[in-house]
Design an enzyme around this catalytic site. Structure first.
Site, mmCIF file in Angstrom:
data_model
loop_
_atom_site.group_PDB
_atom_site.id
_atom_site.type_symbol
_atom_site.label_atom_id
_atom_site.label_comp_id
_atom_site.label_asym_id
_atom_site.label_seq_id
_atom_site.Cartn_x
_atom_site.Cartn_y
_atom_site.Cartn_z
ATOM 1 N N HIS A 1 0.844 -1.202 0.000
ATOM 2 C CA HIS A 1 0.000 0.000 0.000
ATOM 3 C C HIS A 1 0.876 1.247 0.000
ATOM 4 C CE1 HIS A 1 -3.169 -2.870 1.393
ATOM 5 N NE2 HIS A 1 -3.867 -2.148 0.537
ATOM 6 N N ASN A 2 1.487 1.506 -1.140
ATOM 7 C CA ASN A 2 2.380 2.659 -1.264
ATOM 8 C C ASN A 2 1.981 3.472 -2.503
ATOM 9 O OD1 ASN A 2 3.538 1.327 -3.527
ATOM 10 N ND2 ASN A 2 4.756 0.078 -2.133
ATOM 11 N N SER A 3 2.777 4.499 -2.816
ATOM 12 C CA SER A 3 2.372 5.388 -3.917
ATOM 13 C C SER A 3 2.441 4.707 -5.285
ATOM 14 C CB SER A 3 3.202 6.669 -3.899
ATOM 15 O OG SER A 3 4.571 6.364 -3.986
ATOM 16 N N MET A 4 3.201 3.612 -5.390
ATOM 17 C CA MET A 4 3.222 2.876 -6.664
ATOM 18 C C MET A 4 1.892 2.165 -6.883
ATOM 19 S SD MET A 4 6.613 0.872 -7.667
ATOM 20 C CE MET A 4 6.739 0.002 -6.156
ATOM 21 N N HIS A 5 1.338 1.650 -5.798
ATOM 22 C CA HIS A 5 0.012 0.999 -5.900
ATOM 23 C C HIS A 5 -1.017 2.047 -6.340
ATOM 24 C CE1 HIS A 5 -3.670 -1.120 -4.877
ATOM 25 N NE2 HIS A 5 -3.942 -0.263 -3.903
ATOM 26 N N ASP B 1 -5.726 5.244 -1.164
ATOM 27 C CA ASP B 1 -5.088 4.611 0.004
ATOM 28 C C ASP B 1 -4.167 5.592 0.736
ATOM 29 O OD1 ASP B 1 -6.116 2.049 0.319
ATOM 30 O OD2 ASP B 1 -4.841 1.197 -1.241
ATOM 31 N N ASP C 1 -8.603 -1.556 -7.765
ATOM 32 C CA ASP C 1 -7.904 -1.795 -6.504
ATOM 33 C C ASP C 1 -7.386 -3.237 -6.392
ATOM 34 O OD1 ASP C 1 -6.937 -0.981 -4.070
ATOM 35 O OD2 ASP C 1 -8.809 -1.333 -2.982
ATOM 36 N N GLN D 1 -3.794 -17.124 -2.775
ATOM 37 C CA GLN D 1 -4.072 -16.471 -4.050
ATOM 38 C C GLN D 1 -5.187 -17.195 -4.802
ATOM 39 O OE1 GLN D 1 -2.559 -13.447 -5.368
ATOM 40 N NE2 GLN D 1 -2.321 -13.451 -3.173
HETATM 41 P P1 CMP Z 1 -7.089 -3.021 0.289
HETATM 42 O O1 CMP Z 1 -6.209 -2.341 -0.700
HETATM 43 O O2 CMP Z 1 -7.411 -2.358 1.538
HETATM 44 O O3 CMP Z 1 -8.426 -3.441 -0.466
HETATM 45 C C1 CMP Z 1 -8.390 -4.476 -1.436
HETATM 46 C C2 CMP Z 1 -7.802 -5.668 -0.765
HETATM 47 O O4 CMP Z 1 -7.692 -6.798 -1.560
HETATM 48 C C3 CMP Z 1 -6.352 -5.358 -0.350
HETATM 49 O O5 CMP Z 1 -6.389 -4.416 0.669
HETATM 50 C C4 CMP Z 1 -5.862 -6.716 -0.003
HETATM 51 O O6 CMP Z 1 -6.276 -7.084 1.282
HETATM 52 C C5 CMP Z 1 -6.624 -7.564 -1.037
HETATM 53 N N1 CMP Z 1 -5.750 -7.897 -2.178
HETATM 54 C C6 CMP Z 1 -5.406 -7.163 -3.239
HETATM 55 N N2 CMP Z 1 -4.613 -7.852 -4.073
HETATM 56 C C7 CMP Z 1 -4.451 -9.041 -3.506
HETATM 57 C C8 CMP Z 1 -3.748 -10.190 -3.869
HETATM 58 N N3 CMP Z 1 -3.020 -10.282 -4.987
HETATM 59 N N4 CMP Z 1 -3.820 -11.222 -3.018
HETATM 60 C C9 CMP Z 1 -4.526 -11.190 -1.881
HETATM 61 N N5 CMP Z 1 -5.219 -10.126 -1.494
HETATM 62 C C10 CMP Z 1 -5.187 -9.072 -2.293
#
Ligand code: CMP
EC number: 3.1.4.-
Length: 490
Positions: free
Chosen positions: A244-248, A287, A397, A448
């Site tokens: 959860h950073n600026s690249m995301h 985020d 997201d 996954q």
């Molecule tokens: P958040 O970004 O708060 O909301 C979407 C959520 O999906 C994220 O947190 C993670 O908890 C989940 N998420 C996103 N990508 C993946 C991934 N590849 N594998 C598992 N969980 C994911």
């Protein structure tokens, strides 16, 4: 010596007279050796993961130490000012609202001007624009003419910075646009240092490119300097988390653009420029200030934020409210030129979109969408447009799961890292590790595959009902799922 010879003779005699029994013994000894070997290998993996974790913690510790020093200095400054009671009154008059500026004493990053000129001139140029020196939309970066830009492109296309970014941006309309190559050219993908990147990173560049591509500066008469201040502060407000950073944020911003354009959302819902502005704004901030631990952790530990937002969409409320506080400061108010009505509508859409990214509400949103699809809604009513936009941001997201494999595997590695860091914190607090967050019991493949089966694929299929062009995400997700079926780590 004699005893040894006697033992060996006895052994040889027994082997010859009871061969089956000895074969059996040998087999079980081999199996035992194999089990020990496997155990050893697992321990080595675990040791390696722990070493990597230690190295990451060290990086974060260094970054936090640096920040602590800065805060101490700021605190000293404040202490001096507090000594003068009138200074506090004067400060208050100057800044009547609660100012949150992640850039601290700056208002903008010292960006690379040539880079911004090249990006801007890709979408807008002097000849077609009738460039006006005084215009707020060209206040900072002067675009090239068409001919100048052709020349600049030829000159810089092989440059490791400018060329790489121009070539990456050439793919901004495509599903395989790669935010990692933009980031690597600018600052490298070292997540701990992302908040401190001096000149701006992937979010800065992707935002700037898309705002010019959609011509939003001109359509809303947005002050270019204020927009650059805003994106500088938004980017700096993202923490150095593994995921959860600026690249995301940059990645989600790109995918939101894809859904709007090639995905067909603008056309399907006949979205106005205001809605497009809201969508890109939401994606960039969705985020902001994320601490790298999820809502459940906040709720479980009864954190201040959980109390503040009554356990409801704790982080999502934080993201959106912090940015609306930020833009109370005129230096960052990217929405300053909007009329009151425009501002209200943008705010309404942004709040709805960002709050919808709480995965705790996923079922509710999927059900709402299902109803509207079954009712064969035309998605031209305001509420349906907002619902479709919220679904688009939700999809962006978690879109990493439906991206080309090379991109997906990087994101899945990053989310696992962040999950394990949360697991470590839970263990340290004596709490049970959340599912898939315990690094001592790795189960990435299983996690996954479940996420794909229960959440991602059904959701992407639903979006594809509304926007058939988004089927590409379902196909990629299926491929990525197959990857894990063939590479199970558990
Ligand atoms: P958040 O970004 O708060 O909301 C979407 C959520 O999906 C994220 O947190 C993670 O908890 C989940 N998420 C996103 N990508 C993946 C991934 N590849 N594998 C598992 N969980 C994911």
């Amino acid at each position: 010596m004699e005893a040894y010879i006697y033992d060996q003779m006895l052994l040889s005699h027994q082997m010859q007279s009871h061969p089956k029994e000895f074969e059996g013994k040998e087999l079980s000894a081999k199996e035992e050796a194999k089990t020990l070997e496997d155990q050893n290998e697992n321990l080595e993996h675990e040791l390696q993961a722990l070493k990597e974790n230690l190295a990451r913690n060290k990086q974060q510790e260094d970054a936090s130490r640096k920040r602590l020093e800065e805060l101490k200095r700021e605190n000293n400054d404040l202490a001096h000012r507090v000594e003068d009671p009138w200074q506090r009154v004067k400060d208050k008059q100057r800044d009547p609202c609660r100012l949150i500026n992640p850039l601290r004493n700056k208002t903008c990053k010292p960006f690379d001007k040539l880079l911004l000129q090249l990006i801007k001139s890709t979408y807008v140029n002097l000849d077609s624009e009738g460039y006006d020196d005084m215009s707020v939309i060209h206040k900072v970066v002067k675009p090239f003419t068409v001919l100048e830009m052709q020349d600049m492109r030829d000159r810089y296309i092989l440059d490791p910075l400018y060329g790489t970014i121009l070539m990456a941006l050439d793919k901004i309309d495509d599903w395989d646009f790669n935010v990692f190559s933009v980031q690597a050219a600018l600052n490298g993908d070292d997540h701990a240092s992302l908040p401190f990147q001096e000149k701006g990173g992937a979010l800065f560049v992707t935002f700037y490119a898309l705002f010019w591509k959609y011509d939003l500066f001109k359509k809303f008469n947005i002050d270019e300097q204020v927009a650059l201040n805003w994106v500088s502060a938004v980017e700096a407000g993202y923490h150095g988390n593994p995921y959860h950073n600026s690249m995301h944020a940059a990645d989600v911003l790109h995918v939101t653009h894809y859904i709007l354009s090639k995905g067909g959302l603008i056309e399907r819902c006949q979205l106005s420029d205001k809605m497009i502005l809201s969508a890109l704004f939401s994606a960039a901030i969705h985020d902001f200030d994320h601490p790298g631990i999820n809502n459940n952790f906040h709720i479980k530990t009864r954190s201040h934020l959980a109390t503040l937002y009554n356990d409801r969409s704790v982080l999502e409320n934080l993201h959106v409210s912090s940015v609306f506080e930020l833009i109370k400061n005129p230096a960052f108010n990217i929405l300053a030129s909007l009329s009151e009505d425009q501002w209200r509508e943008v705010r309404e859409v942004v709040v709805e979109m960002v709050l919808a990214t709480d995965m705790g509400l996923h079922g509710k949103y999927v059900a709402m969408m299902k109803t509207r699809l079954q009712e064969r809604a035309d998605f031209l009513q305001k509420d349906d447009k907002i619902l479709a936009l919220a679904m688009a941001l939700k999809m962006a997201d978690i879109s990493n799961c439906g991206r080309p494999q090379e991109i997906y595997l990087r994101w899945s590695g990053k989310i696992s890292d962040e999950f394990y860091q949360q697991g470590d914190r839970e263990r340290n607090l004596g709490l049970a590790c959340s599912p898939f967050m315990d690094r001592t019991q790795p189960a990435i493949a299983k996690g996954q595959i479940s996420f794909m089966n229960y959440i991602v694929i059904p959701f992407f299929e639903q979006i594809s009902e509304l926007l058939p062009n988004m089927r590409v995400s379902v196909d990629c997700a299926e491929g990525n799922k197959t990857y894990w079926a063939q590479n199970d780590d558990s």
